[in-house]
Design a protein around this motif. Structure first.
Motif, mmCIF file in Angstrom:
data_model
loop_
_atom_site.group_PDB
_atom_site.id
_atom_site.type_symbol
_atom_site.label_atom_id
_atom_site.label_comp_id
_atom_site.label_asym_id
_atom_site.label_seq_id
_atom_site.Cartn_x
_atom_site.Cartn_y
_atom_site.Cartn_z
ATOM 1 N N ASP A 111 -15.695 -1.570 1.739
ATOM 2 C CA ASP A 111 -14.749 -2.379 0.949
ATOM 3 C C ASP A 111 -13.405 -1.659 1.097
ATOM 4 N N CYS A 112 -12.466 -2.278 1.818
ATOM 5 C CA CYS A 112 -11.273 -1.539 2.283
ATOM 6 C C CYS A 112 -10.185 -1.387 1.217
ATOM 7 N N CYS A 113 -10.095 -2.323 0.294
ATOM 8 C CA CYS A 113 -9.037 -2.327 -0.728
ATOM 9 C C CYS A 113 -9.723 -2.732 -2.031
ATOM 10 N N ALA A 114 -10.301 -1.785 -2.735
ATOM 11 C CA ALA A 114 -11.370 -2.142 -3.670
ATOM 12 C C ALA A 114 -10.990 -2.330 -5.129
ATOM 13 N N ALA A 115 -9.978 -1.626 -5.628
ATOM 14 C CA ALA A 115 -9.728 -1.653 -7.077
ATOM 15 C C ALA A 115 -9.138 -2.996 -7.526
ATOM 16 N N PRO A 116 -9.440 -3.432 -8.765
ATOM 17 C CA PRO A 116 -10.230 -2.754 -9.801
ATOM 18 C C PRO A 116 -11.743 -2.849 -9.599
ATOM 19 N N GLY A 117 -12.188 -3.600 -8.577
ATOM 20 C CA GLY A 117 -13.603 -3.510 -8.227
ATOM 21 C C GLY A 117 -14.438 -4.747 -8.487
ATOM 22 N N GLY A 118 -13.813 -5.868 -8.835
ATOM 23 C CA GLY A 118 -14.594 -7.082 -9.104
ATOM 24 C C GLY A 118 -15.523 -7.431 -7.951
ATOM 25 N N LYS A 119 -14.956 -7.443 -6.747
ATOM 26 C CA LYS A 119 -15.778 -7.846 -5.591
ATOM 27 C C LYS A 119 -16.733 -6.725 -5.197
ATOM 28 N N THR A 120 -16.344 -5.471 -5.452
ATOM 29 C CA THR A 120 -17.251 -4.352 -5.150
ATOM 30 C C THR A 120 -18.515 -4.465 -6.012
ATOM 31 N N VAL A 175 -12.843 1.877 -0.703
ATOM 32 C CA VAL A 175 -11.599 2.626 -0.472
ATOM 33 C C VAL A 175 -10.468 2.012 -1.296
ATOM 34 N N GLU A 176 -9.674 2.863 -1.923
ATOM 35 C CA GLU A 176 -8.510 2.387 -2.682
ATOM 36 C C GLU A 176 -7.410 3.442 -2.583
ATOM 37 N N LYS A 177 -6.190 2.986 -2.299
ATOM 38 C CA LYS A 177 -5.086 3.924 -2.063
ATOM 39 C C LYS A 177 -4.477 4.452 -3.375
ATOM 40 N N ASN A 178 -4.371 3.572 -4.357
ATOM 41 C CA ASN A 178 -3.639 3.915 -5.579
ATOM 42 C C ASN A 178 -4.527 4.766 -6.515
ATOM 43 N N ASP A 213 -4.308 5.724 -9.621
ATOM 44 C CA ASP A 213 -4.581 5.181 -10.972
ATOM 45 C C ASP A 213 -5.612 4.058 -10.900
ATOM 46 N N ARG A 214 -5.499 3.255 -9.856
ATOM 47 C CA ARG A 214 -6.444 2.135 -9.718
ATOM 48 C C ARG A 214 -7.839 2.635 -9.322
ATOM 49 N N VAL A 215 -7.899 3.777 -8.600
ATOM 50 C CA VAL A 215 -9.217 4.354 -8.277
ATOM 51 C C VAL A 215 -9.939 4.738 -9.566
ATOM 52 N N ALA A 236 -8.142 6.755 -0.745
ATOM 53 C CA ALA A 236 -7.536 6.963 0.577
ATOM 54 C C ALA A 236 -6.741 5.737 0.979
ATOM 55 N N ASP A 237 -5.814 5.986 1.902
ATOM 56 C CA ASP A 237 -5.080 4.870 2.499
ATOM 57 C C ASP A 237 -5.980 4.302 3.599
ATOM 58 N N PHE A 238 -6.375 3.066 3.461
ATOM 59 C CA PHE A 238 -7.302 2.497 4.452
ATOM 60 C C PHE A 238 -6.726 2.556 5.863
ATOM 61 N N LEU A 239 -5.414 2.435 5.986
ATOM 62 C CA LEU A 239 -4.812 2.429 7.333
ATOM 63 C C LEU A 239 -4.988 3.781 8.032
ATOM 64 N N LEU A 250 -12.304 -7.070 3.446
ATOM 65 C CA LEU A 250 -10.903 -6.677 3.525
ATOM 66 C C LEU A 250 -10.119 -7.613 2.604
ATOM 67 N N ASP A 251 -10.042 -7.205 1.329
ATOM 68 C CA ASP A 251 -9.337 -8.002 0.317
ATOM 69 C C ASP A 251 -7.916 -7.433 0.264
ATOM 70 N N ALA A 252 -7.090 -7.891 1.181
ATOM 71 C CA ALA A 252 -5.844 -7.201 1.514
ATOM 72 C C ALA A 252 -4.750 -7.363 0.458
ATOM 73 N N PRO A 253 -3.827 -6.383 0.408
ATOM 74 C CA PRO A 253 -2.650 -6.574 -0.446
ATOM 75 C C PRO A 253 -1.889 -7.816 0.015
ATOM 76 N N CYS A 254 -1.312 -8.561 -0.924
ATOM 77 C CA CYS A 254 -0.659 -9.836 -0.560
ATOM 78 C C CYS A 254 0.448 -10.165 -1.550
ATOM 79 N N LYS A 262 -1.915 -5.247 10.215
ATOM 80 C CA LYS A 262 -2.337 -3.851 10.449
ATOM 81 C C LYS A 262 -3.722 -3.617 9.842
ATOM 82 N N PHE A 263 -3.955 -4.171 8.646
ATOM 83 C CA PHE A 263 -5.259 -4.021 7.993
ATOM 84 C C PHE A 263 -6.351 -4.704 8.823
ATOM 85 N N LEU A 264 -6.030 -5.889 9.350
ATOM 86 C CA LEU A 264 -7.027 -6.627 10.142
ATOM 87 C C LEU A 264 -7.409 -5.848 11.394
HETATM 88 C C1 LIG Z 1 -6.106 -7.616 -3.888
HETATM 89 S S1 LIG Z 1 -6.260 -6.060 -4.582
HETATM 90 C C2 LIG Z 1 -7.976 -5.771 -4.451
HETATM 91 C C3 LIG Z 1 -8.810 -6.443 -5.512
HETATM 92 C C4 LIG Z 1 -10.264 -6.005 -5.452
HETATM 93 N N1 LIG Z 1 -10.845 -6.219 -4.158
HETATM 94 C C5 LIG Z 1 -11.110 -6.704 -6.499
HETATM 95 O O1 LIG Z 1 -11.810 -7.664 -6.192
HETATM 96 O O2 LIG Z 1 -11.060 -6.273 -7.657
HETATM 97 C C6 LIG Z 1 -5.652 -5.060 -3.273
HETATM 98 C C7 LIG Z 1 -5.821 -3.569 -3.527
HETATM 99 O O3 LIG Z 1 -5.448 -2.898 -2.322
HETATM 100 C C8 LIG Z 1 -4.892 -1.657 -2.679
HETATM 101 N N2 LIG Z 1 -4.171 -1.161 -1.493
HETATM 102 C C9 LIG Z 1 -2.912 -1.447 -1.079
HETATM 103 N N3 LIG Z 1 -2.636 -0.805 0.070
HETATM 104 C C10 LIG Z 1 -3.748 -0.097 0.397
HETATM 105 C C11 LIG Z 1 -4.083 0.772 1.476
HETATM 106 N N4 LIG Z 1 -3.195 1.048 2.438
HETATM 107 N N5 LIG Z 1 -5.321 1.325 1.507
HETATM 108 C C12 LIG Z 1 -6.227 1.052 0.532
HETATM 109 N N6 LIG Z 1 -5.947 0.261 -0.536
HETATM 110 C C13 LIG Z 1 -4.735 -0.323 -0.592
HETATM 111 C C14 LIG Z 1 -4.033 -2.010 -3.873
HETATM 112 O O4 LIG Z 1 -3.711 -0.857 -4.620
HETATM 113 C C15 LIG Z 1 -4.937 -2.990 -4.613
HETATM 114 O O5 LIG Z 1 -5.724 -2.312 -5.542
#
Ligand SMILES: C[S@@+](CC[C@H](N)C(=O)[O-])C[C@H]1O[C@@H](n2cnc3c(N)ncnc32)[C@H](O)[C@@H]1O
Length: 382
Positions: free
Chosen positions: A204-213, A228-231, A233-235, A255-258, A271-275, A305-307
Motif C-alpha cells: 500500500d504505497c500511500c496509506a494514511a489514515p489507513g481506511g483502505k489498508t 508506506v506513508e511519507k508524512n 504525523d499521518r503515520v 517513507a517516501d514511496f518515490l 496506489l492511492d495517490a496524492p491528488c 512518477k508514482f505510477l
Molecule cells: C489519498 S491519501 C491516502 C488515503 C489512504 N489510502 C486511505 O484510504 O486512508 C494520500 C496519502 O499519500 C501520502 N503521500 C504523499 N506523498 C507521498 C509519498 N511521496 N510517499 C508516500 N506517501 C505519500 C499523503 O501524506 C497521504 O496520506
C-alpha cells in the motif's frame, strides 16, 4: 459580544482567504448541525456571494472584512431560519473595529436588496470558471450538466464500515461502536473492485489514515502487507488505526514511496495517490475554490512518477490498483493511457462492480449517479 462558534466559522474563512484549508466539524457543540449548515451554505454559494459582494466593494477590501461579509451574506441570502438582523449584528461583532462600518453598511444593503439579488441567482455562479469550463465540455446534454452541478449541493452522506464482516451502513449520530471505521462509500469500493486470488504480499504505497489498508488487511488476512506513508504525523494515525482495528498482518513504514526500496515483487499494489481532492467537493466545497488548472496539471505530473515507481514493484501477473479522489481526466484516464502507451505488456482489468460506475474499463462514479465522493480507479496487470 460575538458568538464563539460563529467566530470559528469566521476563522475558517480567514484561513480560506489566505489560501489554506482548516477543518472544523463542530463536534464539540450541541449545535453542530446548525454551524455545519452555515459552513456548507458559505462554500456551496461562495461564487454567487462574491458576485454580490463585488457590487458593493472596492478591490482591496481587507481579508477580515471579506471573511465577515461572506459569513453574513451567506446567512442573509441562503439561510432563511436565521433572522437578517442576527446575521448582520453577529458578523459586525466579529470584525476588527476600524472595519465595522463597512461591513455593517454592505450587509444592510444586501438585506434591503435581497429579493432582487436572489432573482439573479443561478447555480452556474457557484462554480469557478476553470471547473465550469472543463466540465461543461464533458456533457452534451445541458440538463445532465445541471444535474451534475446540482449534485454537489446535496447533503453528503457518511458511512461506517464493519471491520468484522466489511459490511457498510450509513453513519448514525452518536454511534460509536469500536469495530466500525468511518469511510466514504466510493473510497470503500476501491479495495473491493475485484477479489484477487493467490495474494501473499501487498504493498500500500500511500496509506494514511489507513481506511483502505484496513480493508485490504481483512480481505486478505493471510497476506503480508507493507503500508508506506511519507508524512510522520499521518503515520502515527495510521498506526493507531491498524492497532485499533487489529490489522496484525500490516507493517506501517514511514517513507517516501518515490524512494522506497525493498526486494519483494508484489502480488497486489494499491496506489492511492496524492491528488487535488477535487472529487471531495460535496464534503469539502472550499476545495473547489482553492484549486485551479495549474494544480491539476502539477498533480497529474506528480502522479505519473508514482505510477512508474509502482510498476517496478509489481510481480508479473500481479495487479496494481491506481486511485485518486478526483474526477479530472488528467489525474485519471490520461495518466493511465500514458502508462499503457509506455508499457506494451500492461493491460487494464475491468472492475467487477455495477456497470453504472464504470467508464472505459475504469471505476468512475460521477456525483449525480453516486452517493459518495468522486473517484477514479484503474486496475492494471501484466
Ligand atoms: C489519498 S491519501 C491516502 C488515503 C489512504 N489510502 C486511505 O484510504 O486512508 C494520500 C496519502 O499519500 C501520502 N503521500 C504523499 N506523498 C507521498 C509519498 N511521496 N510517499 C508516500 N506517501 C505519500 C499523503 O501524506 C497521504 O496520506
Amino acid at each position: 459580544m460575538a458568538d464563539n462558534i460563529r467566530r470559528r466559522l469566521y476563522n475558517l474563512l480567514l484561513h480560506f482567504f489566505n489560501g489554506q484549508i482548516k477543518e472544523d466539524f463542530f463536534t464539540d457543540t450541541p449545535y453542530r448541525k446548525f454551524y455545519r449548515k452555515i459552513y456548507f451554505e458559505i462554500f456551496r454559494h461562495f461564487g454567487f456571494i462574491q458576485y454580490v459582494l463585488t457590487k458593493y466593494l472596492k478591490k482591496d477590501t481587507p481579508v477580515e472584512s471579506m471573511a465577515s461579509l461572506t459569513l453574513g451574506a451567506a446567512q442573509i441570502l441562503f439561510l432563511d431560519d436565521i433572522p437578517d438582523y442576527a446575521a448582520v449584528n453577529e458578523s459586525v461583532a466579529l470584525t476588527p473595529k476600524k472595519q465595522k462600518p463597512l461591513v455593517n453598511a454592505v450587509l444592510r444593503n444586501i438585506v434591503k436588496n435581497k429579493t432582487n439579488l436572489l432573482k439573479e441567482y443561478h447555480i452556474y455562479y457557484d462554480f469557478p470558471h476553470y471547473f465550469f469550463d472543463r466540465w461543461q465540455k464533458e456533457f452534451k446534454d445541458e440538463n445532465e450538466f445541471e444535474s451534475f452541478l446540482q449534485s454537489f449541493h446535496k447533503v453528503p452522506k457518511y458511512y461506517l464500515v464493519s471491520t468484522n464482516d466489511l459490511s457498510i451502513k450509513e453513519y448514525e449520530e452518536g454511534f460509536n461502536n469500536s469495530i466500525y471505521y468511518p469511510m466514504d462509500i466510493n473510497s470503500y469500493t476501491i479495495p473491493l473492485l475485484k477479489k484477487f486470488q493467490n495474494v501473499s504480499n501487498i504493498l500500500d504505497c500511500c496509506a494514511a489514515p489507513g481506511g483502505k489498508t484496513i480493508l485490504l488487511s481483512k480481505l486478505y488476512p493471510n497476506a503480508r502487507i507493507k503500508a508506506v506513508e511519507k508524512n510522520p504525523d499521518r503515520v502515527k494515525v495510521l498506526m493507531q488505526n491498524l492497532k485499533k482495528y487489529k490489522c496484525n498482518n500490516v507493517e506501517a513504514i514511514n517513507a517516501d514511496f518515490l524512494h522506497f526500496t525493498d526486494n519483494i515483487q508484489y502480488d497486489l499494489i494499491l496506489l492511492d495517490a496524492p491528488c487535488t481532492a477535487l472529487g471531495t467537493i460535496r464534503k469539502h466545497p472550499e476545495v473547489l475554490w482553492l484549486k485551479n488548472d495549474k494544480d491539476i496539471n502539477r498533480m497529474s505530473k506528480y502522479q505519473k512518477k508514482f505510477l512508474e515507481k509502482g510498476l517496478t514493484h509489481l510481480k508479473k501477473g500481479g495487479h496494481l490498483i491506481y486511485s485518486v479522489c478526483s474526477l479530472e481526466p488528467e489525474e485519471g484516464f490520461e495518466n493511465i493511457h500514458w502508462l499503457l502507451k509506455k508499457n506494451n505488456n500492461l493491460k487494464l482489468v475491468t472492475p467487477e462492480i455495477d456497470k453504472k460506475f464504470i467508464k472505459d474499463n475504469c471505476f468512475y462514479p460521477l456525483p449525480h449517479k453516486s452517493e459518495g465522493d468522486g473517484f477514479f480507479a484503474a486496475i492494471l496487470t501484466y
